[in-house]
Design a protein around this motif. Sequence first.
Motif, PDB file in Angstrom:
ATOM      1  N   VAL A   1       0.816  -1.213   0.000  1.00 39.15           N
ATOM      2  CA  VAL A   1       0.000   0.000   0.000  1.00 39.15           C
ATOM      3  C   VAL A   1       0.853   1.269   0.000  1.00 39.15           C
ATOM      4  O   VAL A   1       0.700   2.137  -0.861  1.00 39.15           O
ATOM      5  CB  VAL A   1      -0.962   0.009   1.211  1.00 39.15           C
ATOM      6  CG1 VAL A   1      -1.789   1.299   1.220  1.00 39.15           C
ATOM      7  CG2 VAL A   1      -1.875  -1.209   1.172  1.00 39.15           C
ATOM      8  N   TYR A   2       1.766   1.394   0.976  1.00 36.42           N
ATOM      9  CA  TYR A   2       2.510   2.647   1.147  1.00 36.42           C
ATOM     10  C   TYR A   2       3.936   2.602   0.608  1.00 36.42           C
ATOM     11  O   TYR A   2       4.592   3.651   0.523  1.00 36.42           O
ATOM     12  CB  TYR A   2       2.541   3.029   2.633  1.00 36.42           C
ATOM     13  CG  TYR A   2       1.175   3.289   3.207  1.00 36.42           C
ATOM     14  CD1 TYR A   2       0.471   4.441   2.898  1.00 36.42           C
ATOM     15  CD2 TYR A   2       0.578   2.357   4.060  1.00 36.42           C
ATOM     16  CE1 TYR A   2      -0.792   4.673   3.422  1.00 36.42           C
ATOM     17  CE2 TYR A   2      -0.683   2.579   4.595  1.00 36.42           C
ATOM     18  CZ  TYR A   2      -1.363   3.737   4.274  1.00 36.42           C
ATOM     19  OH  TYR A   2      -2.608   3.966   4.786  1.00 36.42           O
ATOM     20  N   GLU A   3       4.427   1.429   0.276  1.00 36.54           N
ATOM     21  CA  GLU A   3       5.785   1.254  -0.256  1.00 36.54           C
ATOM     22  C   GLU A   3       6.855   1.862   0.663  1.00 36.54           C
ATOM     23  O   GLU A   3       7.805   2.494   0.215  1.00 36.54           O
ATOM     24  CB  GLU A   3       5.895   1.851  -1.666  1.00 36.54           C
ATOM     25  CG  GLU A   3       5.001   1.137  -2.671  1.00 36.54           C
ATOM     26  CD  GLU A   3       5.187   1.672  -4.084  1.00 36.54           C
ATOM     27  OE1 GLU A   3       5.952   2.646  -4.250  1.00 36.54           O
ATOM     28  OE2 GLU A   3       4.581   1.114  -5.012  1.00 36.54           O
ATOM     29  N   HIS A   4       6.665   1.656   1.957  1.00 41.14           N
ATOM     30  CA  HIS A   4       7.678   2.110   2.919  1.00 41.14           C
ATOM     31  C   HIS A   4       8.902   1.200   2.903  1.00 41.14           C
ATOM     32  O   HIS A   4       9.984   1.610   3.326  1.00 41.14           O
ATOM     33  CB  HIS A   4       7.081   2.147   4.332  1.00 41.14           C
ATOM     34  CG  HIS A   4       6.109   3.261   4.528  1.00 41.14           C
ATOM     35  ND1 HIS A   4       5.053   3.211   5.420  1.00 41.14           N
ATOM     36  CD2 HIS A   4       6.012   4.482   3.924  1.00 41.14           C
ATOM     37  CE1 HIS A   4       4.377   4.334   5.368  1.00 41.14           C
ATOM     38  NE2 HIS A   4       4.930   5.119   4.463  1.00 41.14           N
ATOM     39  N   VAL A   5       8.715  -0.039   2.465  1.00 42.75           N
ATOM     40  CA  VAL A   5       9.840  -0.945   2.213  1.00 42.75           C
ATOM     41  C   VAL A   5       9.722  -1.395   0.760  1.00 42.75           C
ATOM     42  O   VAL A   5       8.623  -1.570   0.241  1.00 42.75           O
ATOM     43  CB  VAL A   5       9.829  -2.173   3.158  1.00 42.75           C
ATOM     44  CG1 VAL A   5      10.102  -1.753   4.589  1.00 42.75           C
ATOM     45  CG2 VAL A   5       8.513  -2.939   3.076  1.00 42.75           C
ATOM     46  N   THR A   6      10.878  -1.574   0.097  1.00 46.13           N
ATOM     47  CA  THR A   6      10.823  -1.850  -1.331  1.00 46.13           C
ATOM     48  C   THR A   6      11.487  -3.159  -1.741  1.00 46.13           C
ATOM     49  O   THR A   6      11.271  -3.631  -2.839  1.00 46.13           O
ATOM     50  CB  THR A   6      11.499  -0.700  -2.117  1.00 46.13           C
ATOM     51  OG1 THR A   6      12.823  -0.513  -1.604  1.00 46.13           O
ATOM     52  CG2 THR A   6      10.716   0.594  -1.950  1.00 46.13           C
ATOM     53  N   TYR A   7      12.324  -3.726  -0.864  1.00 41.53           N
ATOM     54  CA  TYR A   7      12.982  -4.974  -1.259  1.00 41.53           C
ATOM     55  C   TYR A   7      12.092  -6.160  -0.933  1.00 41.53           C
ATOM     56  O   TYR A   7      11.127  -6.063  -0.169  1.00 41.53           O
ATOM     57  CB  TYR A   7      14.367  -5.108  -0.615  1.00 41.53           C
ATOM     58  CG  TYR A   7      14.413  -4.856   0.863  1.00 41.53           C
ATOM     59  CD1 TYR A   7      14.227  -5.880   1.776  1.00 41.53           C
ATOM     60  CD2 TYR A   7      14.661  -3.568   1.351  1.00 41.53           C
ATOM     61  CE1 TYR A   7      14.282  -5.640   3.132  1.00 41.53           C
ATOM     62  CE2 TYR A   7      14.719  -3.329   2.705  1.00 41.53           C
ATOM     63  CZ  TYR A   7      14.530  -4.367   3.601  1.00 41.53           C
ATOM     64  OH  TYR A   7      14.588  -4.125   4.935  1.00 41.53           O
ATOM     65  N   LEU A   8      12.422  -7.317  -1.511  1.00 40.18           N
ATOM     66  CA  LEU A   8      11.519  -8.466  -1.523  1.00 40.18           C
ATOM     67  C   LEU A   8      11.021  -8.886  -0.150  1.00 40.18           C
ATOM     68  O   LEU A   8       9.819  -8.994   0.088  1.00 40.18           O
ATOM     69  CB  LEU A   8      12.201  -9.655  -2.219  1.00 40.18           C
ATOM     70  CG  LEU A   8      11.358 -10.928  -2.329  1.00 40.18           C
ATOM     71  CD1 LEU A   8      10.096 -10.643  -3.135  1.00 40.18           C
ATOM     72  CD2 LEU A   8      12.168 -12.045  -2.962  1.00 40.18           C
TER      73      LEU A   8
ATOM     74  N   TYR B   1      27.047  -1.889   4.141  1.00 36.78           N
ATOM     75  CA  TYR B   1      25.989  -0.996   3.678  1.00 36.78           C
ATOM     76  C   TYR B   1      26.484   0.424   3.487  1.00 36.78           C
ATOM     77  O   TYR B   1      27.151   0.993   4.352  1.00 36.78           O
ATOM     78  CB  TYR B   1      24.834  -1.017   4.683  1.00 36.78           C
ATOM     79  CG  TYR B   1      23.653  -0.169   4.292  1.00 36.78           C
ATOM     80  CD1 TYR B   1      22.879  -0.502   3.190  1.00 36.78           C
ATOM     81  CD2 TYR B   1      23.311   0.963   5.026  1.00 36.78           C
ATOM     82  CE1 TYR B   1      21.785   0.272   2.832  1.00 36.78           C
ATOM     83  CE2 TYR B   1      22.223   1.740   4.674  1.00 36.78           C
ATOM     84  CZ  TYR B   1      21.467   1.390   3.568  1.00 36.78           C
ATOM     85  OH  TYR B   1      20.386   2.159   3.212  1.00 36.78           O
ATOM     86  N   GLU B   2      26.144   1.021   2.361  1.00 33.95           N
ATOM     87  CA  GLU B   2      26.535   2.394   2.061  1.00 33.95           C
ATOM     88  C   GLU B   2      25.347   3.231   1.594  1.00 33.95           C
ATOM     89  O   GLU B   2      25.528   4.313   1.048  1.00 33.95           O
ATOM     90  CB  GLU B   2      27.623   2.397   0.982  1.00 33.95           C
ATOM     91  CG  GLU B   2      28.923   1.703   1.404  1.00 33.95           C
ATOM     92  CD  GLU B   2      29.953   1.687   0.298  1.00 33.95           C
ATOM     93  OE1 GLU B   2      29.586   2.050  -0.847  1.00 33.95           O
ATOM     94  OE2 GLU B   2      31.117   1.317   0.549  1.00 33.95           O
ATOM     95  N   GLY B   3      24.147   2.730   1.805  1.00 31.47           N
ATOM     96  CA  GLY B   3      22.954   3.460   1.384  1.00 31.47           C
ATOM     97  C   GLY B   3      22.488   4.466   2.414  1.00 31.47           C
ATOM     98  O   GLY B   3      23.167   4.716   3.416  1.00 31.47           O
ATOM     99  N   GLU B   4      21.298   5.031   2.188  1.00 32.72           N
ATOM    100  CA  GLU B   4      20.766   6.067   3.071  1.00 32.72           C
ATOM    101  C   GLU B   4      19.549   5.613   3.858  1.00 32.72           C
ATOM    102  O   GLU B   4      19.325   6.082   4.974  1.00 32.72           O
ATOM    103  CB  GLU B   4      20.404   7.312   2.249  1.00 32.72           C
ATOM    104  CG  GLU B   4      21.603   7.964   1.562  1.00 32.72           C
ATOM    105  CD  GLU B   4      21.198   9.177   0.767  1.00 32.72           C
ATOM    106  OE1 GLU B   4      19.979   9.482   0.714  1.00 32.72           O
ATOM    107  OE2 GLU B   4      22.092   9.838   0.199  1.00 32.72           O
ATOM    108  N   HIS B   5      18.736   4.721   3.283  1.00 34.21           N
ATOM    109  CA  HIS B   5      17.513   4.282   3.939  1.00 34.21           C
ATOM    110  C   HIS B   5      17.518   2.755   4.032  1.00 34.21           C
ATOM    111  O   HIS B   5      17.368   2.061   3.020  1.00 34.21           O
ATOM    112  CB  HIS B   5      16.281   4.763   3.169  1.00 34.21           C
ATOM    113  CG  HIS B   5      16.238   6.252   2.977  1.00 34.21           C
ATOM    114  ND1 HIS B   5      15.978   7.126   4.016  1.00 34.21           N
ATOM    115  CD2 HIS B   5      16.440   7.019   1.877  1.00 34.21           C
ATOM    116  CE1 HIS B   5      16.011   8.368   3.559  1.00 34.21           C
ATOM    117  NE2 HIS B   5      16.292   8.328   2.267  1.00 34.21           N
ATOM    118  N   VAL B   6      17.664   2.223   5.267  1.00 33.21           N
ATOM    119  CA  VAL B   6      17.763   0.766   5.430  1.00 33.21           C
ATOM    120  C   VAL B   6      16.461   0.059   5.086  1.00 33.21           C
ATOM    121  O   VAL B   6      16.466  -1.137   4.756  1.00 33.21           O
ATOM    122  CB  VAL B   6      18.185   0.410   6.871  1.00 33.21           C
ATOM    123  CG1 VAL B   6      19.594   0.859   7.158  1.00 33.21           C
ATOM    124  CG2 VAL B   6      17.211   0.998   7.896  1.00 33.21           C
ATOM    125  N   THR B   7      15.335   0.759   5.168  1.00 33.84           N
ATOM    126  CA  THR B   7      14.067   0.125   4.818  1.00 33.84           C
ATOM    127  C   THR B   7      13.859   0.048   3.302  1.00 33.84           C
ATOM    128  O   THR B   7      12.899  -0.580   2.845  1.00 33.84           O
ATOM    129  CB  THR B   7      12.880   0.895   5.450  1.00 33.84           C
ATOM    130  OG1 THR B   7      12.893   2.240   4.983  1.00 33.84           O
ATOM    131  CG2 THR B   7      12.974   0.874   6.970  1.00 33.84           C
TER     132      THR B   7
END
Length: 252
Positions: free
Chosen positions: A30-37, A184-190
């Motif tokens: 619904v909200y796509e607060h998490v995007t990975y599988l 990890y080198e990203g900005e948003h862990v979710t």
Amino acid sequence: MGTIIQYLPYAIVALVGGTALITFYLSYIVYEHVTYLLPYISDTGTFPPESCIFGQSLNIASILIFFAMYLKYLQVQEIFHKHHIEDKYNVNRIACFFGYVAGSGMNLVANFQETSIFVFHWVAAIMTFGGATVYMDLQSYLYIKISPVIGQRKTTMVRIIIAVIGVVSFIVCVTCAFIAYGQYEGEHVTKWKAEDGGYRAHQISTHAEWLCATCTMVFISLLRKEFKGIVVRPLTIIFDEHKHADNSVNNL
């Protein structure tokens, strides 16, 4: 009250499992607060409105778990007492303690999101799953000792298998999590993407967490048959009107 108590394990499983599924649907679809599988279970309850459902439901579930662990402790103590197995009293106490650790960890995970207080959240998560796996192991050991008394040898074997899978999945989850966050080198862990680093280890960790949680819920559900034989008597309160009257007079 015995009729209600037998459904306590199912109530815990339904509440925790239903919460995980609802928050996963809201955060992923619904909200796509998490995007990975497959995210961590707590990732699905990080942002509102799903965090509200996640927090409230797990707070209630933690209370039910405390109650269930205490009932199980009393039941095993009673079996030991009747059949003179006093040398295992301490193991039962330790098992109950780790059950409380798991319940406390769940309560903390529900209220301290990963994106708010990262270290504290992860300590709470380790308390939850670490406490649950130790509890399952100790309970399986106790079942080996009391199976000749209460039967359930086949169920005990199932419990042992579940406990072993739970331990392995917990170790894999924590180990891969440390590896993943180290890379990890990203900005948003979710919203962990493949190019952020540590993605494969992260996915292994999240799958292992869901497996560990599933093992714990199945283990708890197996308590239903034993809880069927537990009778909990209502609390009795004796009110002394004379003492109340004396205190009222003294306060005037």
